[in-house]
Design an enzyme around this catalytic site. Structure first.
Site, PDB file in Angstrom:
ATOM      1  N   HIS A  20       0.523  -1.067   0.342  1.00  0.00           N
ATOM      2  CA  HIS A  20      -0.498   0.105  -0.452  1.00  0.00           C
ATOM      3  C   HIS A  20       1.254   0.950   0.397  1.00  0.00           C
ATOM      4  O   HIS A  20       0.502   2.333  -0.859  1.00  0.00           O
ATOM      5  CB  HIS A  20      -1.123  -0.029   0.767  1.00  0.00           C
ATOM      6  CG  HIS A  20      -1.855  -0.892   1.049  1.00  0.00           C
ATOM      7  ND1 HIS A  20      -3.622  -0.688   0.969  1.00  0.00           N
ATOM      8  CD2 HIS A  20      -1.996  -2.595   1.115  1.00  0.00           C
ATOM      9  CE1 HIS A  20      -3.907  -2.410   1.395  1.00  0.00           C
ATOM     10  NE2 HIS A  20      -2.948  -2.992   1.530  1.00  0.00           N
ATOM     11  N   ASP A 126      -6.487   5.633   2.409  1.00  0.00           N
ATOM     12  CA  ASP A 126      -6.463   3.766   2.397  1.00  0.00           C
ATOM     13  C   ASP A 126      -7.352   3.488   2.136  1.00  0.00           C
ATOM     14  O   ASP A 126      -8.674   4.086   3.616  1.00  0.00           O
ATOM     15  CB  ASP A 126      -5.480   3.393   2.847  1.00  0.00           C
ATOM     16  CG  ASP A 126      -5.444   1.521   1.917  1.00  0.00           C
ATOM     17  OD1 ASP A 126      -4.020   2.042   1.438  1.00  0.00           O
ATOM     18  OD2 ASP A 126      -6.301   0.979   2.677  1.00  0.00           O
TER      19      ASP A 126
END
Ligand code: UDP
Length: 485
Positions: A20, A126
């Site tokens: 990520h 996120d």
């Protein structure tokens, strides 16, 4: 409310795992290169990863420096060992993974303090931070979601979740067609993530549910993909979501110099020049690169099967093994067949730890990629124009596999049948030998390579001025700017 007098300012808030963080570091460079003030929010132990990854951006972006702000990670409060601030650094026990998500859930308040202080124009957070939509809304700031995966995987998992086709099969291995999803895509119940098919409520399923709801209430999503790669699925998901989605990838292509390609996420365990020298000694398209990302970790018997399979194929290879100095059993090396490295001298290179992946994939000697189908790796392989052996392990990797094998037709599956967290389904040496040969040798391999090269060409055009991803990024910035002023 974001003030008119403040400069346009993007806050990026990635989840603390390399899969990520790496694309978000690239995203920061892209925003900064467009002259946008960009700040990455992370925790103290993850900050150096970003400062190293973005160190070259000042020169590439007309002097715009990417700022990194930290918030304390509540390891102790969540019952984690001290110093555990990244999902990849966790010992592989599900309980600790739960604690990690719990700790991440405690970051809302410190994030809100930063939002109040800086009043950014927008927040890209996120998907694992569902509460970020409400946090941003408190200050009138639009929140964008970053999933880190393909439109295809987003669309496919949405269909599987909604229609639950796995409930209508008589066995784990009976294929079903994913309902409503264009392209008659087939998969099996065993390949569906357990958190979708198990029908039990736990912290993770609750988090994912909240994430879906937050996505619907968000301003939209940014996707690390390019339109030409998956136009049908990009359109489909935009329609399903009923929200705007901007495709701005492949993000990895913002790294143009070898130095940038060599440092992504972590310091490589091999010297970049040594690696390039090794590749320089090989013929074009001749080396198979084998790597399973930052999370998957195979047991010794699986590693041995890979070694034997690679040796039997007779091909040159680079193989990344996630065994490093910290592993207790590293000195034993009982995961390698007797005399393996001596026999493979000059033919196969084992990298223990972290490889400079993009540097290797982009080298002309690289000819194929054995991948676990994490989206970053898959897209990096596509951007490098390589045919792939797909070896999905868990997460959304089985969906990405279907995109590669059934839609793009640039790869063959090694045959993993079961979704199993971290360790994956076991694969025999014969299957490995067969699959790597299929992508490297023969007419079919050449066809796959030529299709992959075509996509790589389109990927490069997408990020150039006037290309689809470049235009979408600018459209996003302009839209946010106009709502800001
Ligand atoms: N990566 C790398 N060197 C390694 C292993 C991984 O640079 O030895 C990078 C890879 O290029 C990709 C990321 O780590 O950008 C892994 O992300 P992906 O989505 O492929 O898989 P995950 O690690 O999330 O399972």
């Amino acid at each position: 409310m974001a003030s008119q007098n403040r400069p346009f300012h993007v806050f990026l808030f990635p989840f603390m795992a390399h899969g990520h963080m790496i694309p978000v570091a690239d995203m920061a460079k892209l925003f900064a290169a467009q002259g946008v003030k960009t700040t990455i929010i992370t925790t103290p132990l993850n900050a150096p990863t970003f400062s190293k990854a973005t160190r070259s951006s000042k020169t590439n972006s007309g002097g715009i420096e990417i700022e990194i702000k930290t918030i304390k990670f509540p390891s102790q409060e969540a019952g984690l060992p001290e110093g555990c601030e990244n999902l990849d650094s966790l010992p592989a026990t599900p309980v600790l993974a739960d604690s990690f998500f719990k700790a991440a859930g405690l970051l809302q308040e410190p994030l809100e303090r930063l939002l109040l202080e800086d009043q950014p124009t927008c927040l890209v957070a996120d998907m694992f931070f569902p509460w970020a939509t409400d946090a941003a809304a408190k200050f009138g700031i639009p929140r964008l979601v970053f999933h880190g995966t393909s439109f295809f995987a987003l669309a496919a998992s949405d269909c599987v979740r909604r229609y639950e086709p796995f409930k209508n099969t008589s066995s784990d291995s009976e294929p079903f067609v994913i309902p409503d999803l264009p392209g008659e895509i087939k998969m099996t119940r065993a390949q569906v993530p357990s958190f979708i098919k198990d029908n039990t409520e736990n912290d993770l399923t609750r988090l994912l549910k909240q994430s879906k709801e937050a996505e619907v209430r968000s301003y939209g999503i940014v996707v690390n993909s390019f339109y030409e790669l998956e136009p049908v699925y990009a359109d489909y998901y935009r329609k399903v979501l009923g929200k705007k989605a901007w495709h701005i990838g492949p993000l990895s292509l913002c790294n143009r110099e070898n130095e940038e390609k060599a440092y992504r996420g972590k310091e490589a365990s091999i010297d970049e020049h040594e690696c390039l020298k090794w590749l320089d000694s090989k013929k074009p398209n001749s080396v198979v690169y084998v790597c399973f990302g930052s999370v998957a970790k195979f047991n010794n018997s699986q590693l041995k099967e890979i070694a034997i399979g690679l040796e039997a194929s007779g091909l040159d290879f680079i193989w990344v093994v996630r065994k490093g100095k910290d592993d207790d059993d590293v000195s034993k090396e009982d995961w390698l067949p007797e005399g393996f490295e001596e026999r493979m001298e000059g033919k196969g290179l084992i990298i223990r730890g972290w490889a400079p992946q993009v540097l290797i994939l982009d080298h002309g000697a690289a000819g194929g990629f054995v991948t676990h189908c994490g989206w970053n790796s898959t897209l990096e392989g596509i951007a490098a124009g390589l045919p792939m052996v797909t070896w999905p392990v868990s997460a959304e990797q089985f969906y990405n596999e279907k995109l590669v094998t059934q839609v793009l037709k640039i790869g063959v599956g090694v045959g993993t049948q079961k979704w199993i967290r971290v360790v994956g389904d076991s694969v025999k040496k014969e299957a490995i030998e067969k699959a790597v040969t299929q992508i490297m040798v023969g007419e079919e391999a050449e066809k796959m390579r030529s299709r992959a090269k075509g996509l790589a060409e389109q990927a490069r055009r997408a990020i150039e001025k006037g290309g689809s991803s470049h235009s979408d990024l600018n459209a996003l910035i302009e839209e946010l700017m106009s709502s800001h002023s």
